[in-house]
Scaffold this motif. Structure first.
Motif, PDB file in Angstrom:
ATOM      1  N   GLN A  26      44.271   0.768  74.744  1.00  0.00           N
ATOM      2  CA  GLN A  26      45.245   1.788  74.562  1.00  0.00           C
ATOM      3  C   GLN A  26      45.774   2.554  76.081  1.00  0.00           C
ATOM      4  OE1 GLN A  26      42.718   4.920  72.455  1.00  0.00           O
ATOM      5  NE2 GLN A  26      42.818   5.942  74.335  1.00  0.00           N
ATOM      6  N   ALA A  27      46.462   3.557  75.861  1.00  0.00           N
ATOM      7  CA  ALA A  27      46.950   4.139  76.923  1.00  0.00           C
ATOM      8  C   ALA A  27      45.941   4.992  77.457  1.00  0.00           C
ATOM      9  CB  ALA A  27      48.208   4.872  76.784  1.00  0.00           C
ATOM     10  N   ASN A  28      46.036   5.637  78.557  1.00  0.00           N
ATOM     11  CA  ASN A  28      44.911   6.496  79.155  1.00  0.00           C
ATOM     12  C   ASN A  28      45.082   8.031  78.361  1.00  0.00           C
ATOM     13  OD1 ASN A  28      43.663   4.965  80.706  1.00  0.00           O
ATOM     14  ND2 ASN A  28      45.029   5.462  82.477  1.00  0.00           N
ATOM     15  N   ASP A  29      46.259   8.553  77.831  1.00  0.00           N
ATOM     16  CA  ASP A  29      46.347   9.628  77.455  1.00  0.00           C
ATOM     17  C   ASP A  29      45.998   9.629  75.751  1.00  0.00           C
ATOM     18  OD1 ASP A  29      48.506   7.812  77.006  1.00  0.00           O
ATOM     19  OD2 ASP A  29      49.965   9.367  76.721  1.00  0.00           O
ATOM     20  N   ARG A  30      45.645  10.700  75.435  1.00  0.00           N
ATOM     21  CA  ARG A  30      45.255  10.900  74.084  1.00  0.00           C
ATOM     22  C   ARG A  30      46.301  11.645  73.146  1.00  0.00           C
ATOM     23  NH1 ARG A  30      38.755  12.595  74.638  1.00  0.00           N
ATOM     24  NH2 ARG A  30      38.295  10.967  76.046  1.00  0.00           N
ATOM     25  N   GLN A  31      46.297  11.214  71.863  1.00  0.00           N
ATOM     26  CA  GLN A  31      47.288  11.763  70.996  1.00  0.00           C
ATOM     27  C   GLN A  31      46.587  12.151  69.974  1.00  0.00           C
ATOM     28  OE1 GLN A  31      50.554  11.917  71.902  1.00  0.00           O
ATOM     29  NE2 GLN A  31      50.226  10.791  73.689  1.00  0.00           N
ATOM     30  N   THR A  32      47.292  13.363  69.438  1.00  0.00           N
ATOM     31  CA  THR A  32      46.802  13.704  67.820  1.00  0.00           C
ATOM     32  C   THR A  32      47.926  13.293  67.033  1.00  0.00           C
ATOM     33  OG1 THR A  32      48.098  15.776  68.046  1.00  0.00           O
ATOM     34  CG2 THR A  32      45.753  15.958  68.659  1.00  0.00           C
ATOM     35  N   LYS A  33      47.767  13.290  65.673  1.00  0.00           N
ATOM     36  CA  LYS A  33      48.832  13.147  64.871  1.00  0.00           C
ATOM     37  C   LYS A  33      50.013  14.001  65.063  1.00  0.00           C
ATOM     38  CE  LYS A  33      45.535  11.545  61.352  1.00  0.00           C
ATOM     39  NZ  LYS A  33      44.896  12.085  60.004  1.00  0.00           N
ATOM     40  N   PHE A  34      49.734  15.266  65.477  1.00  0.00           N
ATOM     41  CA  PHE A  34      51.165  16.246  65.595  1.00  0.00           C
ATOM     42  C   PHE A  34      51.665  15.679  67.002  1.00  0.00           C
ATOM     43  CE2 PHE A  34      52.628  19.871  67.797  1.00  0.00           C
ATOM     44  CZ  PHE A  34      53.417  20.404  66.593  1.00  0.00           C
ATOM     45  N   SER A  35      50.878  15.381  67.959  1.00  0.00           N
ATOM     46  CA  SER A  35      51.630  14.967  69.203  1.00  0.00           C
ATOM     47  C   SER A  35      52.221  13.545  69.023  1.00  0.00           C
ATOM     48  CB  SER A  35      50.904  14.866  70.426  1.00  0.00           C
ATOM     49  OG  SER A  35      49.845  13.880  70.243  1.00  0.00           O
ATOM     50  N   MET A  36      52.010  12.686  68.195  1.00  0.00           N
ATOM     51  CA  MET A  36      52.602  11.306  67.937  1.00  0.00           C
ATOM     52  C   MET A  36      53.826  11.657  67.102  1.00  0.00           C
ATOM     53  SD  MET A  36      49.718   8.281  67.517  1.00  0.00           S
ATOM     54  CE  MET A  36      48.501   9.445  66.673  1.00  0.00           C
ATOM     55  N   GLY A  37      53.609  12.648  66.075  1.00  0.00           N
ATOM     56  CA  GLY A  37      54.779  12.820  65.430  1.00  0.00           C
ATOM     57  C   GLY A  37      56.023  13.470  66.050  1.00  0.00           C
ATOM     58  N   PHE A  83      48.239  -2.705  83.220  1.00  0.00           N
ATOM     59  CA  PHE A  83      48.690  -2.940  81.945  1.00  0.00           C
ATOM     60  C   PHE A  83      48.818  -1.890  80.994  1.00  0.00           C
ATOM     61  CE2 PHE A  83      46.346  -6.482  83.843  1.00  0.00           C
ATOM     62  CZ  PHE A  83      47.454  -7.307  83.925  1.00  0.00           C
ATOM     63  N   ARG A  84      48.894  -0.770  81.343  1.00  0.00           N
ATOM     64  CA  ARG A  84      48.797   0.601  80.347  1.00  0.00           C
ATOM     65  C   ARG A  84      50.502   0.857  80.686  1.00  0.00           C
ATOM     66  NH1 ARG A  84      43.149   1.390  81.331  1.00  0.00           N
ATOM     67  NH2 ARG A  84      42.306   1.470  79.350  1.00  0.00           N
ATOM     68  N   CYS A  85      50.883   1.758  79.918  1.00  0.00           N
ATOM     69  CA  CYS A  85      52.265   2.352  80.011  1.00  0.00           C
ATOM     70  C   CYS A  85      52.319   3.824  79.461  1.00  0.00           C
ATOM     71  CB  CYS A  85      53.450   1.580  79.575  1.00  0.00           C
ATOM     72  SG  CYS A  85      53.330   1.311  77.810  1.00  0.00           S
ATOM     73  N   ASP A  86      53.308   4.520  79.866  1.00  0.00           N
ATOM     74  CA  ASP A  86      53.594   5.814  79.261  1.00  0.00           C
ATOM     75  C   ASP A  86      53.755   5.836  77.836  1.00  0.00           C
ATOM     76  OD1 ASP A  86      54.002   8.744  79.637  1.00  0.00           O
ATOM     77  OD2 ASP A  86      55.801   7.816  78.832  1.00  0.00           O
ATOM     78  N   PHE A  87      53.152   6.539  76.843  1.00  0.00           N
ATOM     79  CA  PHE A  87      53.232   6.509  75.438  1.00  0.00           C
ATOM     80  C   PHE A  87      54.641   6.832  75.000  1.00  0.00           C
ATOM     81  CE2 PHE A  87      53.297   8.642  71.345  1.00  0.00           C
ATOM     82  CZ  PHE A  87      52.582   7.791  70.404  1.00  0.00           C
ATOM     83  N   LYS A  88      55.178   7.789  75.545  1.00  0.00           N
ATOM     84  CA  LYS A  88      56.574   8.054  75.002  1.00  0.00           C
ATOM     85  C   LYS A  88      57.495   6.987  75.646  1.00  0.00           C
ATOM     86  CE  LYS A  88      60.114  11.569  74.662  1.00  0.00           C
ATOM     87  NZ  LYS A  88      60.480  12.951  74.861  1.00  0.00           N
ATOM     88  N   ALA A  89      57.578   6.555  76.617  1.00  0.00           N
ATOM     89  CA  ALA A  89      58.348   5.513  77.256  1.00  0.00           C
ATOM     90  C   ALA A  89      58.280   4.358  76.480  1.00  0.00           C
ATOM     91  CB  ALA A  89      58.005   5.203  78.637  1.00  0.00           C
ATOM     92  N   CYS A  90      56.800   3.550  76.170  1.00  0.00           N
ATOM     93  CA  CYS A  90      56.773   2.307  75.460  1.00  0.00           C
ATOM     94  C   CYS A  90      57.233   2.444  73.927  1.00  0.00           C
ATOM     95  CB  CYS A  90      55.511   1.901  75.634  1.00  0.00           C
ATOM     96  SG  CYS A  90      54.604   1.601  77.228  1.00  0.00           S
ATOM     97  N   LEU A  91      56.814   3.660  73.420  1.00  0.00           N
ATOM     98  CA  LEU A  91      57.324   3.844  72.005  1.00  0.00           C
ATOM     99  C   LEU A  91      58.839   3.742  72.000  1.00  0.00           C
ATOM    100  CD1 LEU A  91      56.103   4.384  69.152  1.00  0.00           C
ATOM    101  CD2 LEU A  91      56.037   6.904  69.621  1.00  0.00           C
ATOM    102  N   ALA A  92      59.494   4.590  72.860  1.00  0.00           N
ATOM    103  CA  ALA A  92      60.756   4.611  72.596  1.00  0.00           C
ATOM    104  C   ALA A  92      61.562   3.373  73.028  1.00  0.00           C
ATOM    105  CB  ALA A  92      61.552   5.550  73.888  1.00  0.00           C
ATOM    106  N   ARG A  93      61.056   2.461  73.832  1.00  0.00           N
ATOM    107  CA  ARG A  93      61.561   1.088  74.108  1.00  0.00           C
ATOM    108  C   ARG A  93      61.269   0.227  72.682  1.00  0.00           C
ATOM    109  NH1 ARG A  93      58.604  -0.732  78.133  1.00  0.00           N
ATOM    110  NH2 ARG A  93      57.183  -1.689  76.807  1.00  0.00           N
ATOM    111  N   HIS A  94      60.339   0.413  71.975  1.00  0.00           N
ATOM    112  CA  HIS A  94      59.951  -0.641  70.827  1.00  0.00           C
ATOM    113  C   HIS A  94      60.545   0.218  69.570  1.00  0.00           C
ATOM    114  CE1 HIS A  94      57.445  -3.106  72.807  1.00  0.00           C
ATOM    115  NE2 HIS A  94      56.833  -2.251  73.509  1.00  0.00           N
TER     116      HIS A  94
END
Length: 111
Positions: free
Chosen positions: A30-41, A94-105
């Protein structure tokens, strides 16, 4: 994935049972940052251009006696980090920014 496979092939070529046993089981990543359901949403809503006003942030721990819920959980990635590092790779490469990777996919599925 290529780095992991390279490390495994190198280990197999050394024909060392102790080395090859490192590759058994489940590996977490996983990426280094931690996410909650709210932050992911909210991140998904931002990427999709949707409103976040219907999302409710809950910071309180679950009430005593209720079903336990993880808060800011994180997978343990040490096994895979060690394998990559022992093969000369920097695991954070091999880790990437959560928002950037999610946006790409997600982009192919957004209008």
């Amino acid at each position: 994935m290529e780095a992991f496979c390279e490390a495994q092939c190198r280990s197999l070529s050394e024909n060392n049972a102790e080395n090859t046993s490192r590759f058994a089981g489940i590996f977490h990543w996983q990426a280094n940052d931690r996410q909650t359901k709210f932050s992911m949403g909210t991140t998904i809503a931002e990427i999709a251009g949707l409103s976040t006003k219907h999302l409710v942030k809950v910071d309180a721990a679950p009430a005593p006696g209720s079903a336990p819920r993880p808060q800011f959980e994180r997978m343990l990635c040490g096994r895979l980090e060690n394998i990559l590092a022992s093969s000369g790779y920097q695991p954070d490469r091999f880790r990437c920014d959560f928002k950037a990777c999610l946006a790409r996919h997600l982009q192919p599925f957004l209008r």
